[in-house]
Design an enzyme around this catalytic site. Structure first.
Site, short mmCIF file in Angstrom:
data_model
loop_
_atom_site.label_atom_id
_atom_site.label_comp_id
_atom_site.label_asym_id
_atom_site.label_seq_id
_atom_site.Cartn_x
_atom_site.Cartn_y
_atom_site.Cartn_z
CE LYS A 148 -3.23 2.60 2.97
NZ LYS A 148 -4.13 2.56 4.16
CG ASP B 254 -5.57 7.88 4.68
OD1 ASP B 254 -6.47 8.54 4.09
OD2 ASP B 254 -5.79 6.85 5.34
CE LYS C 83 -6.68 8.60 8.09
NZ LYS C 83 -7.31 7.46 8.76
CG ASP D 141 -2.03 5.24 5.03
OD1 ASP D 141 -1.91 4.19 5.69
OD2 ASP D 141 -3.09 5.58 4.46
CG ASP E 172 -9.99 7.38 6.64
OD1 ASP E 172 -8.89 7.32 6.03
OD2 ASP E 172 -10.09 7.60 7.86
CD GLU F 115 -6.64 5.26 2.43
OE1 GLU F 115 -7.66 5.39 3.14
OE2 GLU F 115 -5.52 4.99 2.90
NE ARG G 251 -10.91 -1.33 3.84
CZ ARG G 251 -11.56 -1.53 4.97
NH1 ARG G 251 -12.75 -2.14 4.97
NH2 ARG G 251 -11.05 -1.15 6.12
N1 BES Z 1 -4.35 4.32 6.93
C1 BES Z 1 -5.54 4.05 7.66
C2 BES Z 1 -5.36 3.01 8.75
C3 BES Z 1 -4.46 3.35 9.88
C4 BES Z 1 -4.81 4.34 10.80
C5 BES Z 1 -3.32 2.63 10.06
C6 BES Z 1 -3.96 4.60 11.84
C7 BES Z 1 -2.49 2.89 11.10
C8 BES Z 1 -2.81 3.89 11.99
C9 BES Z 1 -6.63 3.55 6.74
O1 BES Z 1 -6.61 4.05 5.46
C10 BES Z 1 -7.89 3.95 7.38
O2 BES Z 1 -8.15 5.12 7.46
N2 BES Z 1 -8.67 2.97 7.84
C11 BES Z 1 -9.89 3.21 8.49
C12 BES Z 1 -10.90 2.25 7.95
C13 BES Z 1 -12.33 2.56 8.34
C14 BES Z 1 -12.79 3.83 7.62
C15 BES Z 1 -13.19 1.39 7.97
C16 BES Z 1 -9.71 2.97 9.99
O3 BES Z 1 -8.99 2.02 10.37
O4 BES Z 1 -10.24 3.74 10.78
ZN ZN Z 2 -4.84 4.71 4.73
MN MN Z 3 -7.68 5.88 5.30
#
Ligand code: BES
Ligand code: ZN
Ligand code: MN
Length: 475
Positions: free
Chosen positions: A241, A246, A253, A264, A323, A325, A327
């Site tokens: 990834k 992000d 966020k 990210d 958010d 993104e 996946r």
């Molecule tokens: N990059 C983030 C996940 C993340 C956040 C990894 C903090 C490490 C530390 C990812 O893109 C994300 O925002 N995931 C969301 C998914 C949700 C919207 C289903 C999350 O984990 O809150």
């Molecule tokens: Zn992310």
């Molecule tokens: Mn995200």
């Protein structure tokens, strides 16, 4: 690189010996010390507890020897503390500690197992500093290594880790999708690998999810595809990834959650570091590295909650949350990887906060349907102090991703099992490849621990290199 890591040197005539002692071995080693040094160690309260250091003087007051406590010997990266503790100079791990102990009656099995090569790697990993934006700091201690250490192998691994950490630490203003591509090309050039990159209209047509996530940013998204090695060797594909930053997109966020999102692209850094290790050690495999690189920004051209996108694989995806993104871009990359049915497919991603909630920052989660592979992954992680923990691909949770208008939604509606539903989402896009491992990692050390300085970290790269070295050794 010479600036970010401490130096390894060959000549060792006047190198100061470091004797590493466990609780078990210390009494025997203490008894064998010259009386003044033993007295000095006692007077300065040295003990074999983990991380304890004593600089032993000679009659002229120079540092003649170093004692370093390993405690019960449980932390294989403990020697990574030494570059931060020792004054400038040249040191070596004392080989006498093994023979001394074998000749005495304290034949500590842990000590006989003292792994100089591992300690050398730990030293290098612990000596890393991110130097891009600051004048070079104080001179660091150098380590002299004997013939018994494969200095080239250790250096190769430490340098790949350092380059990966540099990428994670570099802020997004200096590291966008184009700079991720440049970093991959630089590694490819060193190893004679081929790189193709898909951008623009081609990307929009062939990798719609990568395109749509990246369309919010003026820094063009891209799909980077590196190949290396003989075409008829077993095919191993790494996918990472590469989200340069992000923001969350329109589902933006809060500032506290956005603060660290330069990391990210940590999955792409880990995948690239693993690829560099594989190529550097000339493993007998056909390597493919696929990196979707984007910035998830906020703008008038950003994708929206409720949008439905037809993915490369043909599945339509409803955007429940912009958010989620990672996946999305991985889905198209995995579809590309899956099409050639690799012998082994591994993806790396800072994918979910839920994986961190479950396991904390130091323990990446991994997912696979292949039981034997799961065993090998866990073993490789333990063997090289790059630990991971398996979470289940619990099939019944797949229905949490149901959409009313598309083949699936990119998020589950509820708060539960976020790391599992993300992993199940990815599995939909690599249906032909059972030997698939997904790593959900944090990519960051929140505080300094031995061998792991605070800041960017390329978790699971050394694990994957160890796993592949065992499966596909150099011919
Ligand atoms: N990059 C983030 C996940 C993340 C956040 C990894 C903090 C490490 C530390 C990812 O893109 C994300 O925002 N995931 C969301 C998914 C949700 C919207 C289903 C999350 O984990 O809150
Ligand atoms: Zn992310
Ligand atoms: Mn995200």
């Amino acid at each position: 690189m010479s600036q970010t890591l401490s130096r390894l040197v060959r000549e060792a005539a006047d190198a100061v010996p470091i004797t590493c002692v466990t609780r078990e071995s210390w009494p025997g080693i203490e008894a064998a010390l010259p009386a003044p040094q033993a007295a000095y160690a006692r007077a300065t309260d040295f003990s074999p507890k983990a991380g304890c250091l004593a600089l032993l003087p000679d009659a002229e007051g120079r540092v003649a020897a170093v004692l370093f406590g390993l405690g019960d010997g449980a932390d294989p990266l403990l020697a990574g503390k030494l570059p931060g503790l020792l004054p400038p100079g040249t040191y070596r791990f004392s080989p006498t500690q093994n023979s001394d102990v074998q000749n005495s009656d304290v034949q500590g099995s842990e000590l006989r197992g003292f792994d100089v090569q591992g300690a050398t790697l730990a030293w290098l990993l612990g000596s890393y500093r991110f130097g891009r934006y600051r004048a070079a700091g104080a001179e660091r201690p150098a380590l002299a290594v004997s013939e018994s250490v494969d200095a080239e192998a250790v250096t190769r691994i430490a340098e790949a880790v350092a380059r990966g950490r540099d990428l994670v630490n570099t802020p997004a203003n200096d590291l966008g999708p184009a700079e991720i591509e440049a970093a991959i090309r630089a590694v490819a050039d060193r190893h004679g690998a081929a790189v193709t990159v898909v951008t623009g209209e081609d990307l929009a047509r062939d990798f719609p999810l990568v395109h749509v996530v990246g369309a919010s940013s003026p820094r063009a998204p891209r799909l980077i595809d590196l190949t290396w090695g003989p075409v008829d060797a077993p095919r191993v594909t790494l996918v990472g990834k590469g989200v340069a930053f992000d923001t969350g997109g329109l589902d933006i966020k809060p500032s506290s959650a956005m603060l660290l999102m330069k990391k990210d692209m940590g999955g792409s850094a880990a995948a690239l570091a693993a690829a560099e290790m594989v190529m550097g050690s000339g493993l007998n495999l056909r390597l493919r590295l696929i990196i979707p690189a984007v910035e998830n920004a906020v703008s008038g051209t950003a994708f929206r909650p409720g949008d439905v996108i037809r993915s490369r694989a043909g599945l339509t995806v409803e955007i429940g949350n912009t958010d989620a993104e990672g996946r999305l871009i991985l889905a198209d990359a995995l579809a590309l990887a899956d099409a050639e049915k690799p012998d082994l497919l591994i993806d790396f991603a800072t994918l979910t906060g839920a994986a961190r909630t479950a396991l904390g920052p130091d323990l990446p989660a991994f997912f696979t349907e292949d039981e034997a592979l799961a065993q090998s992954v866990a073993e490789a992680g333990a063997a090289v102090a790059d630990p991971v923990w398996r979470l289940p691909l619990h099939k019944p949770y797949a229905s949490l991703l149901d959409s009313k208008i598309a083949d699936l939604n990119n998020v589950s509606g509820g708060p539960f099992a976020g790391a599992i539903t993300a992993a199940l989402f990815l599995r939909r896009f690599a249906p032909a490849t059972r030997a698939h491992v997904h790593f959900d990692l944090y990519g960051w050390n929140p505080s300094t621990k031995p061998g792991r300085p605070e800041g960017g970290e390329v978790q699971t790269a050394r694990l994957v290199h160890a796993l592949l070295s065992r499966r596909y050794p150099r011919a």
